[in-house]
Design a protein around this motif. Structure first.
Motif, PDB file in Angstrom:
ATOM      1  N   ALA A 235      46.972  41.818  31.170  1.00  0.00           N
ATOM      2  CA  ALA A 235      47.941  42.404  32.092  1.00  0.00           C
ATOM      3  C   ALA A 235      49.278  41.728  31.759  1.00  0.00           C
ATOM      4  CB  ALA A 235      47.522  42.121  33.523  1.00  0.00           C
TER       5      ALA A 235
ATOM      6  N   SER B 232      49.845  44.279  38.738  1.00  0.00           N
ATOM      7  CA  SER B 232      50.002  43.141  39.655  1.00  0.00           C
ATOM      8  C   SER B 232      50.612  41.956  38.923  1.00  0.00           C
ATOM      9  CB  SER B 232      48.642  42.700  40.214  1.00  0.00           C
ATOM     10  OG  SER B 232      47.788  43.767  40.430  1.00  0.00           O
ATOM     11  N   SER B 233      50.036  41.640  37.776  1.00  0.00           N
ATOM     12  CA  SER B 233      50.506  40.474  37.015  1.00  0.00           C
ATOM     13  C   SER B 233      51.896  40.698  36.442  1.00  0.00           C
ATOM     14  CB  SER B 233      49.542  40.165  35.864  1.00  0.00           C
ATOM     15  OG  SER B 233      48.235  40.131  36.337  1.00  0.00           O
TER      16      SER B 233
ATOM     17  N   TYR C 150      42.984  52.626  39.485  1.00  0.00           N
ATOM     18  CA  TYR C 150      43.014  51.171  39.640  1.00  0.00           C
ATOM     19  C   TYR C 150      42.480  50.838  41.025  1.00  0.00           C
ATOM     20  CZ  TYR C 150      45.142  46.440  39.397  1.00  0.00           C
ATOM     21  OH  TYR C 150      45.381  45.099  39.378  1.00  0.00           O
TER      22      TYR C 150
ATOM     23  N   LYS D  38      39.873  50.967  36.363  1.00  0.00           N
ATOM     24  CA  LYS D  38      40.034  49.525  36.180  1.00  0.00           C
ATOM     25  C   LYS D  38      39.602  48.939  37.502  1.00  0.00           C
ATOM     26  CE  LYS D  38      43.877  46.218  36.363  1.00  0.00           C
ATOM     27  NZ  LYS D  38      43.021  45.093  36.573  1.00  0.00           N
TER      28      LYS D  38
ATOM     29  N   SER E 257      38.889  45.983  40.039  1.00  0.00           N
ATOM     30  CA  SER E 257      39.140  44.583  40.379  1.00  0.00           C
ATOM     31  C   SER E 257      38.412  44.133  41.638  1.00  0.00           C
ATOM     32  CB  SER E 257      40.646  44.335  40.533  1.00  0.00           C
ATOM     33  OG  SER E 257      41.275  44.391  39.278  1.00  0.00           O
TER      34      SER E 257
ATOM     35  N   ASP F 177      38.747  38.188  36.285  1.00  0.00           N
ATOM     36  CA  ASP F 177      38.549  37.420  35.046  1.00  0.00           C
ATOM     37  C   ASP F 177      37.423  36.399  35.194  1.00  0.00           C
ATOM     38  OD1 ASP F 177      40.810  38.874  34.565  1.00  0.00           O
ATOM     39  OD2 ASP F 177      42.160  37.151  34.392  1.00  0.00           O
ATOM     40  N   GLU F 178      37.198  35.969  36.442  1.00  0.00           N
ATOM     41  CA  GLU F 178      36.169  34.955  36.708  1.00  0.00           C
ATOM     42  C   GLU F 178      34.775  35.465  36.364  1.00  0.00           C
ATOM     43  OE1 GLU F 178      38.444  36.165  38.667  1.00  0.00           O
ATOM     44  OE2 GLU F 178      39.445  34.601  39.827  1.00  0.00           O
TER      45      GLU F 178
ATOM     46  N   GLY G 119      44.622  39.268  34.474  1.00  0.00           N
ATOM     47  CA  GLY G 119      45.856  38.544  34.750  1.00  0.00           C
ATOM     48  C   GLY G 119      45.914  37.152  34.153  1.00  0.00           C
TER      49      GLY G 119
HETATM   50  C1  HMN Z   1      46.993  43.354  36.981  1.00  0.00           C
HETATM   51  O1  HMN Z   1      47.012  44.455  37.520  1.00  0.00           O
HETATM   52  O2  HMN Z   1      48.019  42.877  36.547  1.00  0.00           O
HETATM   53  C2  HMN Z   1      45.750  42.503  36.852  1.00  0.00           C
HETATM   54  O3  HMN Z   1      45.015  42.911  35.765  1.00  0.00           O
HETATM   55  C3  HMN Z   1      44.882  42.441  38.051  1.00  0.00           C
HETATM   56  C4  HMN Z   1      43.658  41.610  37.771  1.00  0.00           C
HETATM   57  O4  HMN Z   1      42.490  42.251  38.168  1.00  0.00           O
HETATM   58  C5  HMN Z   1      43.789  40.286  38.453  1.00  0.00           C
HETATM   59  N1  HMN Z   1      43.576  40.415  39.866  1.00  0.00           N
HETATM   60  C6  HMN Z   1      44.512  40.097  40.744  1.00  0.00           C
HETATM   61  O5  HMN Z   1      45.584  39.684  40.434  1.00  0.00           O
HETATM   62  C7  HMN Z   1      44.152  40.266  42.190  1.00  0.00           C
HETATM   63  C8  HMN Z   1      42.796  39.306  37.881  1.00  0.00           C
HETATM   64  O6  HMN Z   1      42.898  39.293  36.485  1.00  0.00           O
HETATM   65  C9  HMN Z   1      43.068  37.919  38.428  1.00  0.00           C
HETATM   66  O7  HMN Z   1      44.361  37.535  38.078  1.00  0.00           O
HETATM   67  C10 HMN Z   1      42.104  36.904  37.867  1.00  0.00           C
HETATM   68  O8  HMN Z   1      40.793  37.362  38.062  1.00  0.00           O
HETATM   69  C11 HMN Z   1      42.306  35.521  38.485  1.00  0.00           C
HETATM   70  O9  HMN Z   1      41.879  35.508  39.820  1.00  0.00           O
END
Ligand code: HMN
Length: 301
Positions: free
Chosen positions: A10, A46-47, A135, A163, A165, A190-191, A207
């Motif tokens: 992201a 989001s990121s 999303y 996608k 989340s 990502d976890e 993210g």
């Molecule tokens: C985005 O839209 O930018 C991200 O890809 C969203 C992504 O799912 C992230 N979720 C949130 O920010 C809520 C995750 O990658 C998240 O940053 C990661 O799992 C760490 O918690």
């Protein structure tokens, strides 16, 4: 659909020191991802701090990334915005730049019925010829995509997948089953990238990938090679890093940008109200860098 798989970071918002969107630093981040050989980038989600940008800024970011990366990797434009009108403007802009797909969160702030959510997504989809990825991110939007509704949405053949989340990997399995082999599901959290892949995700959009692209690329390779023990162990090391990033005083994105800066990729800070890193965070960032180095030396030859 083969371009929609693998590791898709992201894309982060890149700022000048005064907080303006930075063309040059956006190019720096593009070049970093090119060098890391990721499959693609997900721009303006989001990121990407899209929620803090006006439409002109969001268009600029889409333009800068396309200038640098068009034809070199998969480009997905997140065009979700509070109003349908703004989302359509962004969608048209992304299509004119040659993006490979569009994506959008559901409507935010007001809780709307499914028929309004469906109109929102379908209005965006109708605005361009591009394929569309739903999303689903209940923890920030308050809206949960249900499988029967997803099935309805898939009737529009431009909807290629989701996608996801939400935290249960069960949702990934359900969405994949509902859409069938010709649909795409991306893992969001990502976890649990490894678990999401095992439950059917074709790849991940994340993210934290930007802080450790090599580790996620390796985790994806392990899955492809059926090396599940290695994948699980690598995920556990990755999670130590994510937990440390999430426990900073400042926002996780400020921490990631500091890690990138220390590694020679300066893309500026974060936009308020996201908190920047604090003095106490400096020592914690040292620890994060050493966790990264340990995981890299353990898993990347
Ligand atoms: C985005 O839209 O930018 C991200 O890809 C969203 C992504 O799912 C992230 N979720 C949130 O920010 C809520 C995750 O990658 C998240 O940053 C990661 O799992 C760490 O918690």
């Amino acid at each position: 659909l083969s371009k929609f798989k693998g590791i898709i970071p992201a894309f982060y918002a890149c700022y000048e020191e005064d907080g303006q969107i930075s063309q040059e630093r956006t190019y720096t981040l593009c070049d970093y991802y090119l060098q890391k050989q990721v499959q693609g980038v997900y721009v303006g989600g989001s990121s990407g701090e899209c929620i803090y940008h006006n439409i002109e800024e969001r268009k600029d970011v889409l333009t800068f990334v396309a200038n640098r990366l068009k034809g070199k990797m998969t480009l997905i434009a997140h065009v979700g915005a509070p109003s349908t009108r703004d989302s359509i403007l962004l969608a048209e802009h992304a299509a004119s730049l040659g993006y490979d797909a569009l994506s959008a969160i559901p409507p935010i702030y007001f809780t709307l019925p499914d028929h309004a959510v469906s109109s929102y997504w379908n209005d965006i989809i109708d605005a361009t010829p591009l394929p569309f990825l739903i999303y689903n991110i209940p923890q920030t939007t308050g809206y949960t995509l249900r499988t029967p509704f997803y099935k309805e949405l898939l009737k529009n053949e431009k909807v290629i997948g989701v996608k996801n989340s939400s935290m249960p990997t069960f949702d990934i399995e359900r969405f994949k089953r509902t859409g069938g082999q010709n649909s795409i599901v991306f893992n969001g959290p990502d976890e649990q990238f490894v678990a999401g892949r095992i439950m059917g995700a074709d790849g991940g959009i994340g993210g934290t990938y930007g802080a450790m692209p090599e580790l996620f690329l390796m985790a994806d390779q392990y899955i492809l090679q059926g090396k599940f023990t290695e994948a699980r162990e690598l995920q556990s090391d990755i999670n130590e890093i994510i937990v440390a990033l999430c426990s900073l005083d400042g926002s996780m994105y400020a921490g990631i940008k500091e890690v990138l800066r220390r590694r020679g990729v300066n893309i500026g800070g974060v936009r308020l109200p996201l908190a920047g890193i604090t003095e106490q965070d400096t020592a914690r960032i040292d620890e994060i860098i050493s966790l990264l180095q340990q995981a890299e030396s353990r898993f990347i030859s």
